[in-house]
Design a protein around this motif. Structure first.
Motif, PDB file in Angstrom:
ATOM      1  N   ARG A 159     105.285 -22.404   8.722  1.00 26.54           N
ATOM      2  CA  ARG A 159     104.961 -20.798   8.395  1.00 26.54           C
ATOM      3  C   ARG A 159     104.615 -20.530   7.237  1.00 26.54           C
ATOM      4  NH1 ARG A 159     108.406 -16.815  12.123  1.00 26.54           N
ATOM      5  NH2 ARG A 159     106.654 -15.854  13.023  1.00 26.54           N
ATOM      6  N   SER A 160     105.368 -20.861   6.167  1.00 27.35           N
ATOM      7  CA  SER A 160     104.782 -20.571   4.745  1.00 27.35           C
ATOM      8  C   SER A 160     103.407 -20.976   4.442  1.00 27.35           C
ATOM      9  CB  SER A 160     105.817 -21.213   3.763  1.00 27.35           C
ATOM     10  OG  SER A 160     107.071 -20.464   4.165  1.00 27.35           O
ATOM     11  N   ARG A 161     103.365 -22.333   4.906  1.00 27.85           N
ATOM     12  CA  ARG A 161     102.078 -23.017   4.539  1.00 27.85           C
ATOM     13  C   ARG A 161     101.017 -22.212   5.058  1.00 27.85           C
ATOM     14  NH1 ARG A 161     104.569 -28.040   4.731  1.00 27.85           N
ATOM     15  NH2 ARG A 161     104.229 -28.108   6.996  1.00 27.85           N
ATOM     16  N   ASP A 162     101.192 -21.682   6.691  1.00 26.45           N
ATOM     17  CA  ASP A 162     100.040 -21.124   7.141  1.00 26.45           C
ATOM     18  C   ASP A 162      99.851 -19.598   6.721  1.00 26.45           C
ATOM     19  OD1 ASP A 162      98.226 -21.567   9.646  1.00 26.45           O
ATOM     20  OD2 ASP A 162      99.190 -19.581  10.190  1.00 26.45           O
ATOM     21  N   LEU A 163     101.013 -19.021   6.440  1.00 30.36           N
ATOM     22  CA  LEU A 163     100.837 -17.587   5.865  1.00 30.36           C
ATOM     23  C   LEU A 163     100.093 -17.528   4.434  1.00 30.36           C
ATOM     24  CD1 LEU A 163     104.251 -16.246   7.154  1.00 30.36           C
ATOM     25  CD2 LEU A 163     101.961 -15.263   7.840  1.00 30.36           C
ATOM     26  N   THR A 164     100.602 -18.432   3.699  1.00 25.17           N
ATOM     27  CA  THR A 164      99.960 -18.656   2.386  1.00 25.17           C
ATOM     28  C   THR A 164      98.610 -18.617   2.515  1.00 25.17           C
ATOM     29  OG1 THR A 164     101.895 -19.690   1.591  1.00 25.17           O
ATOM     30  CG2 THR A 164      99.882 -19.894   0.147  1.00 25.17           C
ATOM     31  N   ALA A 165      97.879 -19.667   3.352  1.00 29.78           N
ATOM     32  CA  ALA A 165      96.408 -19.888   3.658  1.00 29.78           C
ATOM     33  C   ALA A 165      95.776 -18.691   4.301  1.00 29.78           C
ATOM     34  CB  ALA A 165      96.206 -21.153   4.511  1.00 29.78           C
ATOM     35  N   TYR A 166      96.319 -17.952   5.248  1.00 33.17           N
ATOM     36  CA  TYR A 166      95.563 -16.971   5.706  1.00 33.17           C
ATOM     37  C   TYR A 166      95.898 -15.782   4.962  1.00 33.17           C
ATOM     38  CZ  TYR A 166      94.346 -19.427   9.802  1.00 33.17           C
ATOM     39  OH  TYR A 166      93.457 -20.268  10.757  1.00 33.17           O
ATOM     40  N   SER A 167      97.010 -15.737   3.815  1.00 29.43           N
ATOM     41  CA  SER A 167      97.116 -14.518   3.076  1.00 29.43           C
ATOM     42  C   SER A 167      95.633 -14.574   2.007  1.00 29.43           C
ATOM     43  CB  SER A 167      98.242 -14.522   2.471  1.00 29.43           C
ATOM     44  OG  SER A 167      99.262 -14.283   3.421  1.00 29.43           O
ATOM     45  N   GLU A 168      95.332 -15.559   1.883  1.00 26.38           N
ATOM     46  CA  GLU A 168      94.302 -15.753   0.736  1.00 26.38           C
ATOM     47  C   GLU A 168      92.967 -15.538   1.396  1.00 26.38           C
ATOM     48  OE1 GLU A 168      94.582 -16.318  -2.408  1.00 26.38           O
ATOM     49  OE2 GLU A 168      96.565 -16.268  -2.246  1.00 26.38           O
ATOM     50  N   ARG A 169      92.863 -15.758   2.842  1.00 28.92           N
ATOM     51  CA  ARG A 169      91.706 -15.641   3.443  1.00 28.92           C
ATOM     52  C   ARG A 169      91.520 -14.026   3.670  1.00 28.92           C
ATOM     53  NH1 ARG A 169      90.233 -17.973   9.317  1.00 28.92           N
ATOM     54  NH2 ARG A 169      90.591 -20.071   7.909  1.00 28.92           N
ATOM     55  N   VAL A 170      92.438 -13.221   3.954  1.00 31.19           N
ATOM     56  CA  VAL A 170      92.182 -11.627   3.793  1.00 31.19           C
ATOM     57  C   VAL A 170      92.405 -11.021   2.505  1.00 31.19           C
ATOM     58  CG1 VAL A 170      93.158 -11.907   6.500  1.00 31.19           C
ATOM     59  CG2 VAL A 170      94.564 -11.385   4.576  1.00 31.19           C
ATOM     60  N   MET A 171      92.528 -11.649   1.466  1.00 36.02           N
ATOM     61  CA  MET A 171      92.929 -11.008   0.234  1.00 36.02           C
ATOM     62  C   MET A 171      91.708  -9.962  -0.185  1.00 36.02           C
ATOM     63  SD  MET A 171      95.723 -11.061  -1.381  1.00 36.02           S
ATOM     64  CE  MET A 171      95.348 -10.656  -3.234  1.00 36.02           C
ATOM     65  N   PRO A 172      90.437 -10.659   0.147  1.00 35.76           N
ATOM     66  CA  PRO A 172      89.389  -9.778  -0.323  1.00 35.76           C
ATOM     67  C   PRO A 172      89.363  -8.323   0.678  1.00 35.76           C
ATOM     68  CG  PRO A 172      88.509 -11.796   0.284  1.00 35.76           C
ATOM     69  CD  PRO A 172      89.935 -11.673   0.563  1.00 35.76           C
ATOM     70  N   LEU A 173      89.936  -8.281   1.695  1.00 36.56           N
ATOM     71  CA  LEU A 173      90.123  -7.115   2.446  1.00 36.56           C
ATOM     72  C   LEU A 173      91.088  -6.207   1.968  1.00 36.56           C
ATOM     73  CD1 LEU A 173      90.392  -8.423   6.002  1.00 36.56           C
ATOM     74  CD2 LEU A 173      88.315  -7.536   5.284  1.00 36.56           C
ATOM     75  N   TYR A 174      92.359  -6.782   1.439  1.00 36.34           N
ATOM     76  CA  TYR A 174      93.342  -5.897   0.659  1.00 36.34           C
ATOM     77  C   TYR A 174      92.786  -5.419  -0.710  1.00 36.34           C
ATOM     78  CZ  TYR A 174      97.233  -5.540  -2.465  1.00 36.34           C
ATOM     79  OH  TYR A 174      98.295  -5.040  -3.611  1.00 36.34           O
ATOM     80  N   LEU A 175      91.984  -6.244  -1.469  1.00 39.36           N
ATOM     81  CA  LEU A 175      91.304  -5.837  -2.659  1.00 39.36           C
ATOM     82  C   LEU A 175      90.490  -4.593  -2.493  1.00 39.36           C
ATOM     83  CD1 LEU A 175      90.850  -8.995  -4.395  1.00 39.36           C
ATOM     84  CD2 LEU A 175      92.519  -7.638  -4.844  1.00 39.36           C
ATOM     85  N   GLN A 176      89.731  -4.715  -1.322  1.00 41.22           N
ATOM     86  CA  GLN A 176      88.780  -3.629  -1.072  1.00 41.22           C
ATOM     87  C   GLN A 176      89.623  -2.157  -0.436  1.00 41.22           C
ATOM     88  OE1 GLN A 176      85.384  -3.675  -1.101  1.00 41.22           O
ATOM     89  NE2 GLN A 176      85.486  -1.423  -0.378  1.00 41.22           N
ATOM     90  N   ALA A 177      90.671  -2.455   0.038  1.00 41.95           N
ATOM     91  CA  ALA A 177      91.380  -1.349   0.567  1.00 41.95           C
ATOM     92  C   ALA A 177      92.083  -0.632  -0.693  1.00 41.95           C
ATOM     93  CB  ALA A 177      92.424  -1.639   1.508  1.00 41.95           C
ATOM     94  N   LYS A 178      92.310  -1.515  -1.685  1.00 42.96           N
ATOM     95  CA  LYS A 178      93.103  -0.841  -2.840  1.00 42.96           C
ATOM     96  C   LYS A 178      92.102  -0.115  -3.677  1.00 42.96           C
ATOM     97  CE  LYS A 178      96.745  -1.382  -3.908  1.00 42.96           C
ATOM     98  NZ  LYS A 178      98.086  -0.607  -3.340  1.00 42.96           N
ATOM     99  N   LYS A 179      90.854  -0.216  -3.590  1.00 46.98           N
ATOM    100  CA  LYS A 179      89.876   0.600  -4.386  1.00 46.98           C
ATOM    101  C   LYS A 179      89.999   2.067  -4.351  1.00 46.98           C
ATOM    102  CE  LYS A 179      86.510  -3.197  -5.009  1.00 46.98           C
ATOM    103  NZ  LYS A 179      85.053  -3.647  -4.908  1.00 46.98           N
TER     104      LYS A 179
END
Length: 275
Positions: free
Chosen positions: A255-275
């Motif tokens: 679970r940790s490996r999968d969540l780490t990988a997919y968290s990185e995949r959606v990081m651009p969405l997070y950074l965009q939402a924080k603007k």
């Protein structure tokens, strides 16, 4: 004279019964794939309306009981916090399914030492104070929990699981009768179903909810990487050490490996939402 073997006939009847049950299932695509790419089709035998009505009734009964016991929404600050985070996540659900915006969402906090939270079909949410207090969750971690549970509802995992169990139960019962397996044989078949189909499907549901949950959190402006620390905290308070192949949840390391990988995949969405 040797008795006539009837097994081929019985097997044919069992096969025809199985095919009939499967044909009664509807193949659906409950959600759009999103950035995380959830595109698995699902087979449903139970209607969404049937399950939603049942869930709404159960939720109403539970809330009434909690209110009577004075364990419903006792801490205004906790309730406001949970509802604020939930509302931000709910606002993002249209990415996966536009109709979710029309659901009759409800969010309540239950006073209980249990470390738990859930979202019933149709958007009925409950968070237990034990989860908030024992894990000392941050807003990002609470968003990870809520996003995960909301994802289960969006994907209609409860409906899919109930459909699978209804089909499997019917097939096992028919097969047991036709083949004279008896109670012990029927029980063995049920165990085999859980080991070969039921538990793996449950683990796939958990993985889908993890991945969709981090996307919902990221789009709502919550750090998706908090899902990793959240499940690590959950693992520490859990008394279970059940091996992966016997568990309805992926192992902590998987679970940790999968969540780490997919968290990185959606990081651009997070950074965009924080603007």
């Amino acid at each position: 004279m040797k008795p006539v073997r009837r097994y081929p006939i019985l097997s044919s009847v069992a096969l025809m019964s199985t095919m009939f049950l499967l044909s009664a299932c509807e193949t659906v695509q409950t959600t759009q794939s999103g950035v995380v790419g959830i595109d698995r089709q699902q087979r449903m035998m139970i209607s969404a309306q049937e399950l939603d009505q049942s869930a709404s009734k159960q939720y109403g009964t539970l809330i009434a009981e909690q209110k009577q016991k004075n364990t419903l929404n006792r801490n205004p600050a906790q309730v406001a916090r949970v509802r604020s985070i939930s509302n931000r996540l709910i606002a993002q659900t249209s990415v996966f399914r536009p109709d979710a915006q029309r659901w009759q969402w409800e969010v309540n906090v239950l006073t209980s030492p249990e470390v738990n939270a859930w979202c019933m079909p149709g958007g009925k949410i409950a968070v237990y104070t034990g989860l908030i207090e024992k894990l000392d969750v941050t807003d990002d971690e609470l968003a990870a929990v809520l996003g995960h549970e909301i994802a289960h509802a969006l994907r209609e995992h409860a409906r899919e699981r109930a459909s699978e169990q209804r089909v499997a139960g019917s097939v096992i019962s028919i097969g047991s009768i036709l083949l004279g397996m008896g109670d012990l044989g029927q029980q063995s078949a049920q165990y085999a179903y859980m080991g070969l189909v039921g538990l793996p499907n449950s683990r796939s549901h958990e993985t889908e909810a993890d991945r969709m949950g981090v996307e919902l959190a990221a789009r709502a402006g919550y750090d998706p990487r908090a899902a990793v620390t959240l499940w690590q905290k959950m693992g520490k308070v859990s008394a279970s050490s059940t091996p992966t192949f016997l568990s309805t949840h992926p192992s902590s390391s998987d679970r940790s490996r999968d969540l780490t990988a997919y968290s990185e995949r959606v990081m651009p969405l997070y950074l965009q939402a924080k603007k």
